[in-house]
Scaffold this motif. Structure first.
Motif, PDB file in Angstrom:
ATOM      1  N   SER A  16       0.582  -5.912  -1.088  1.00  0.00           N
ATOM      2  CA  SER A  16      -0.808  -6.042  -1.504  1.00  0.00           C
ATOM      3  C   SER A  16      -1.387  -7.368  -1.057  1.00  0.00           C
ATOM      4  CB  SER A  16      -0.904  -5.910  -3.025  1.00  0.00           C
ATOM      5  OG  SER A  16      -2.232  -6.059  -3.453  1.00  0.00           O
ATOM      6  N   ALA A  17      -2.369  -7.306  -0.158  1.00  0.00           N
ATOM      7  CA  ALA A  17      -3.044  -8.502   0.332  1.00  0.00           C
ATOM      8  C   ALA A  17      -4.249  -8.051   1.115  1.00  0.00           C
ATOM      9  CB  ALA A  17      -2.108  -9.340   1.207  1.00  0.00           C
ATOM     10  N   LYS A  18      -5.174  -8.987   1.446  1.00  0.00           N
ATOM     11  CA  LYS A  18      -6.347  -8.596   2.217  1.00  0.00           C
ATOM     12  C   LYS A  18      -5.991  -8.334   3.680  1.00  0.00           C
ATOM     13  CE  LYS A  18      -9.951 -10.531  -0.682  1.00  0.00           C
ATOM     14  NZ  LYS A  18     -11.135 -11.419  -0.749  1.00  0.00           N
ATOM     15  N   VAL A  19      -5.146  -9.168   4.256  1.00  0.00           N
ATOM     16  CA  VAL A  19      -4.662  -8.943   5.609  1.00  0.00           C
ATOM     17  C   VAL A  19      -3.198  -9.359   5.654  1.00  0.00           C
ATOM     18  CG1 VAL A  19      -4.852  -9.514   8.049  1.00  0.00           C
ATOM     19  CG2 VAL A  19      -6.916  -9.398   6.657  1.00  0.00           C
ATOM     20  N   ILE A  20      -2.360  -8.483   6.139  1.00  0.00           N
ATOM     21  CA  ILE A  20      -0.951  -8.830   6.281  1.00  0.00           C
ATOM     22  C   ILE A  20      -0.380  -8.069   7.467  1.00  0.00           C
ATOM     23  CG2 ILE A  20      -0.070  -7.012   4.765  1.00  0.00           C
ATOM     24  CD1 ILE A  20       1.988  -9.090   3.747  1.00  0.00           C
ATOM     25  N   SER A  21       0.572  -8.681   8.154  1.00  0.00           N
ATOM     26  CA  SER A  21       1.209  -8.024   9.281  1.00  0.00           C
ATOM     27  C   SER A  21       2.713  -8.277   9.218  1.00  0.00           C
ATOM     28  CB  SER A  21       0.640  -8.535  10.612  1.00  0.00           C
ATOM     29  OG  SER A  21       0.842  -9.926  10.734  1.00  0.00           O
ATOM     30  N   ALA A  22       3.468  -7.380   9.822  1.00  0.00           N
ATOM     31  CA  ALA A  22       4.923  -7.507   9.853  1.00  0.00           C
ATOM     32  C   ALA A  22       5.448  -6.766  11.067  1.00  0.00           C
ATOM     33  CB  ALA A  22       5.544  -6.941   8.572  1.00  0.00           C
ATOM     34  N   THR A  23       6.633  -7.181  11.527  1.00  0.00           N
ATOM     35  CA  THR A  23       7.282  -6.527  12.661  1.00  0.00           C
ATOM     36  C   THR A  23       8.693  -6.126  12.260  1.00  0.00           C
ATOM     37  OG1 THR A  23       5.999  -7.791  14.275  1.00  0.00           O
ATOM     38  CG2 THR A  23       8.041  -6.793  15.055  1.00  0.00           C
ATOM     39  N   ALA A  39       3.141  -3.667  12.285  1.00  0.00           N
ATOM     40  CA  ALA A  39       2.336  -3.097  11.208  1.00  0.00           C
ATOM     41  C   ALA A  39       1.260  -4.090  10.774  1.00  0.00           C
ATOM     42  CB  ALA A  39       3.218  -2.751  10.017  1.00  0.00           C
ATOM     43  N   ARG A  40       0.064  -3.561  10.506  1.00  0.00           N
ATOM     44  CA  ARG A  40      -1.039  -4.410  10.041  1.00  0.00           C
ATOM     45  C   ARG A  40      -1.825  -3.660   8.966  1.00  0.00           C
ATOM     46  NH1 ARG A  40      -4.526  -8.634  11.444  1.00  0.00           N
ATOM     47  NH2 ARG A  40      -6.702  -8.263  10.908  1.00  0.00           N
ATOM     48  N   PHE A  41      -2.115  -4.367   7.885  1.00  0.00           N
ATOM     49  CA  PHE A  41      -2.904  -3.814   6.784  1.00  0.00           C
ATOM     50  C   PHE A  41      -4.090  -4.730   6.517  1.00  0.00           C
ATOM     51  CE2 PHE A  41      -3.879  -4.168   2.249  1.00  0.00           C
ATOM     52  CZ  PHE A  41      -4.352  -2.891   2.014  1.00  0.00           C
ATOM     53  N   GLU A  42      -5.263  -4.126   6.281  1.00  0.00           N
ATOM     54  CA  GLU A  42      -6.460  -4.926   6.023  1.00  0.00           C
ATOM     55  C   GLU A  42      -7.353  -4.239   5.000  1.00  0.00           C
ATOM     56  OE1 GLU A  42     -10.274  -6.938   8.403  1.00  0.00           O
ATOM     57  OE2 GLU A  42      -8.843  -5.655   9.470  1.00  0.00           O
ATOM     58  N   ILE A  43      -7.819  -5.017   4.030  1.00  0.00           N
ATOM     59  CA  ILE A  43      -8.853  -4.574   3.106  1.00  0.00           C
ATOM     60  C   ILE A  43     -10.125  -5.346   3.435  1.00  0.00           C
ATOM     61  CG2 ILE A  43      -9.633  -4.465   0.714  1.00  0.00           C
ATOM     62  CD1 ILE A  43      -6.772  -4.204  -0.157  1.00  0.00           C
ATOM     63  N   LYS A  44     -11.205  -4.626   3.677  1.00  0.00           N
ATOM     64  CA  LYS A  44     -12.468  -5.254   4.062  1.00  0.00           C
ATOM     65  C   LYS A  44     -13.330  -5.532   2.836  1.00  0.00           C
ATOM     66  CE  LYS A  44     -12.209  -2.869   8.491  1.00  0.00           C
ATOM     67  NZ  LYS A  44     -12.844  -1.898   9.422  1.00  0.00           N
ATOM     68  N   GLU A  45     -14.405  -6.270   3.044  1.00  0.00           N
ATOM     69  CA  GLU A  45     -15.266  -6.672   1.936  1.00  0.00           C
ATOM     70  C   GLU A  45     -15.913  -5.487   1.233  1.00  0.00           C
ATOM     71  OE1 GLU A  45     -18.074  -9.533   3.252  1.00  0.00           O
ATOM     72  OE2 GLU A  45     -16.581 -11.088   3.655  1.00  0.00           O
ATOM     73  N   ASP A  46     -16.119  -4.384   1.953  1.00  0.00           N
ATOM     74  CA  ASP A  46     -16.729  -3.207   1.334  1.00  0.00           C
ATOM     75  C   ASP A  46     -15.700  -2.319   0.642  1.00  0.00           C
ATOM     76  OD1 ASP A  46     -15.395  -2.193   3.490  1.00  0.00           O
ATOM     77  OD2 ASP A  46     -17.110  -1.177   4.396  1.00  0.00           O
ATOM     78  N   GLN A  47     -14.473  -2.852   0.464  1.00  0.00           N
ATOM     79  CA  GLN A  47     -13.387  -2.149  -0.223  1.00  0.00           C
ATOM     80  C   GLN A  47     -12.907  -0.903   0.522  1.00  0.00           C
ATOM     81  OE1 GLN A  47     -11.780  -3.492  -3.275  1.00  0.00           O
ATOM     82  NE2 GLN A  47     -12.796  -5.060  -2.056  1.00  0.00           N
ATOM     83  N   THR A  48     -13.082  -0.915   1.826  1.00  0.00           N
ATOM     84  CA  THR A  48     -12.401   0.067   2.657  1.00  0.00           C
ATOM     85  C   THR A  48     -11.141  -0.585   3.207  1.00  0.00           C
ATOM     86  OG1 THR A  48     -13.657  -0.590   4.637  1.00  0.00           O
ATOM     87  CG2 THR A  48     -14.531   1.232   3.302  1.00  0.00           C
ATOM     88  N   LEU A  78     -10.383   1.658  -1.145  1.00  0.00           N
ATOM     89  CA  LEU A  78      -9.587   1.105  -2.232  1.00  0.00           C
ATOM     90  C   LEU A  78     -10.356   1.316  -3.527  1.00  0.00           C
ATOM     91  CD1 LEU A  78      -7.105  -0.566  -3.145  1.00  0.00           C
ATOM     92  CD2 LEU A  78      -8.518  -2.604  -2.831  1.00  0.00           C
ATOM     93  N   VAL A  79      -9.795   2.115  -4.446  1.00  0.00           N
ATOM     94  CA  VAL A  79     -10.464   2.447  -5.703  1.00  0.00           C
ATOM     95  C   VAL A  79      -9.522   2.099  -6.849  1.00  0.00           C
ATOM     96  CG1 VAL A  79     -11.531   4.254  -7.089  1.00  0.00           C
ATOM     97  CG2 VAL A  79     -11.723   4.320  -4.587  1.00  0.00           C
ATOM     98  N   ASP A  80      -9.919   1.109  -7.659  1.00  0.00           N
ATOM     99  CA  ASP A  80      -9.100   0.680  -8.801  1.00  0.00           C
ATOM    100  C   ASP A  80      -7.665   0.374  -8.398  1.00  0.00           C
ATOM    101  OD1 ASP A  80     -11.279   0.988 -10.543  1.00  0.00           O
ATOM    102  OD2 ASP A  80     -10.827   3.109 -10.865  1.00  0.00           O
ATOM    103  N   GLY A  81      -7.508  -0.296  -7.256  1.00  0.00           N
ATOM    104  CA  GLY A  81      -6.190  -0.717  -6.807  1.00  0.00           C
ATOM    105  C   GLY A  81      -5.377   0.359  -6.122  1.00  0.00           C
ATOM    106  N   VAL A  82      -5.972   1.533  -5.890  1.00  0.00           N
ATOM    107  CA  VAL A  82      -5.265   2.648  -5.260  1.00  0.00           C
ATOM    108  C   VAL A  82      -5.951   3.003  -3.940  1.00  0.00           C
ATOM    109  CG1 VAL A  82      -4.574   5.069  -5.489  1.00  0.00           C
ATOM    110  CG2 VAL A  82      -4.542   3.550  -7.491  1.00  0.00           C
ATOM    111  N   LEU A  83      -5.155   3.212  -2.889  1.00  0.00           N
ATOM    112  CA  LEU A  83      -5.704   3.626  -1.612  1.00  0.00           C
ATOM    113  C   LEU A  83      -5.981   5.125  -1.615  1.00  0.00           C
ATOM    114  CD1 LEU A  83      -3.537   1.717   1.026  1.00  0.00           C
ATOM    115  CD2 LEU A  83      -5.623   0.980  -0.130  1.00  0.00           C
ATOM    116  N   ILE A  84      -7.213   5.493  -1.284  1.00  0.00           N
ATOM    117  CA  ILE A  84      -7.620   6.891  -1.182  1.00  0.00           C
ATOM    118  C   ILE A  84      -7.926   7.170   0.293  1.00  0.00           C
ATOM    119  CG2 ILE A  84      -9.211   8.668  -1.960  1.00  0.00           C
ATOM    120  CD1 ILE A  84      -7.551   7.407  -4.206  1.00  0.00           C
ATOM    121  N   PRO A  85      -7.039   7.853   1.000  1.00  0.00           N
ATOM    122  CA  PRO A  85      -7.255   8.050   2.437  1.00  0.00           C
ATOM    123  C   PRO A  85      -8.378   9.041   2.729  1.00  0.00           C
ATOM    124  CG  PRO A  85      -5.327   9.269   1.727  1.00  0.00           C
ATOM    125  CD  PRO A  85      -5.780   8.459   0.544  1.00  0.00           C
TER     126      PRO A  85
END
Length: 237
Positions: A16-23, A39-48, A78-85
């Motif tokens: 859980s973070a706004k931007v994180i990457s790992a190999t 791998a890269r994960f990002e949460i944007k300001e609009d909660q997408t 991102l809704v209440d801490g849960v990812l909704i694809p």
């Protein structure tokens, strides 16, 4: 080797973070390094959110698979801490071929639409089953399920073709000790994931996973693979 990239995707879950990457690096018996996943994960300001994993073969596996590269993406909210694809994308390409599958979620009507794109061919059909998560969003959301630590099945897009079922088990007592010895790690959380698929001629695709304190996978092992023993995925940065 058709499932090596699913293994890379699973061991590449994101904390859980706004931007994180790992190999991650995957090795297989005497072949050592067979694949790398970024791998890269990002949460944007609009909660997408967006998750992107690029998995590519290396060494002898690269030669045997004609320079195979696979990309997995999950996009949604991102809704209440849960990812909704809202969309899950899988792209497979070699030096001679490229195929794309795009899954679009209609959560209101409990339908997932699947688009297959290959060269000049394209079709869009209703997927055989509905699931509220894809394999990438599941492993991000997994920290929420860790609170209960109850063995249970999940059904996700990107799992096995029949129904997407993945079983999550939490080892205890002697089983936990054996897993710690197998992974050669004693700290963190330990989870057994059963993919319910005959990956590399293993019976069910049983994956042992170690998670650090942030929920990031440090090491994973797919046990008892045909001829060579175990496939090992390990975070290298």
């Amino acid at each position: 080797m058709k499932h090596i990239f699913l293994i890379l995707a699973i061991v590449s879950q994101i904390a859980s973070a706004k931007v994180i990457s790992a190999t991650y690096e995957v090795s297989y018996g005497i072949f050592q390094a067979m694949g790398i996943a970024d791998a890269r994960f990002e949460i944007k300001e609009d909660q997408t959110y967006s998750i992107r994993i690029e998995a590519r073969t290396t060494g002898i596996a690269k030669l045997l698979t004609n320079n195979r590269i696979e990309t997995y993406e999950s996009h949604g909210s991102l809704v209440d801490g849960v990812l909704i694809p809202q969309k899950y994308i899988k792209i497979r390409r070699t030096d001679s071929k490229k195929t794309t599958k795009i899954y679009t979620f209609d959560h209101v009507n409990k339908i997932v639409w699947r688009e297959n794109i290959q060269s000049d061919e394209w079709d869009k059909v209703k997927n055989e089953f509905y699931a509220s998560e894809d394999v990438l969003s599941l492993f991000f959301n997994f920290k929420n399920y860790m609170k209960v630590r109850k063995d249970r099945p999940f059904y996700v897009i990107g799992g096995n073709k029949k129904d997407g079922r993945i079983d999550i088990n939490f080892p205890r007592d002697e089983a936990l000790i054996q897993m710690q010895e197998k992974l050669d790690i004693k700290q963190g959380d330990f989870v057994k994931v059963v993919l319910n698929d005959r990956i590399f001629s293993s019976a069910q695709g049983e994956l042992l996973i170690n998670l650090d304190q942030e929920g990031l996978c440090e090491k994973a092992i797919l046990e008892d693979v045909l001829l060579f023993g175990d496939i090992v995925g390990k975070r290298i940065r």
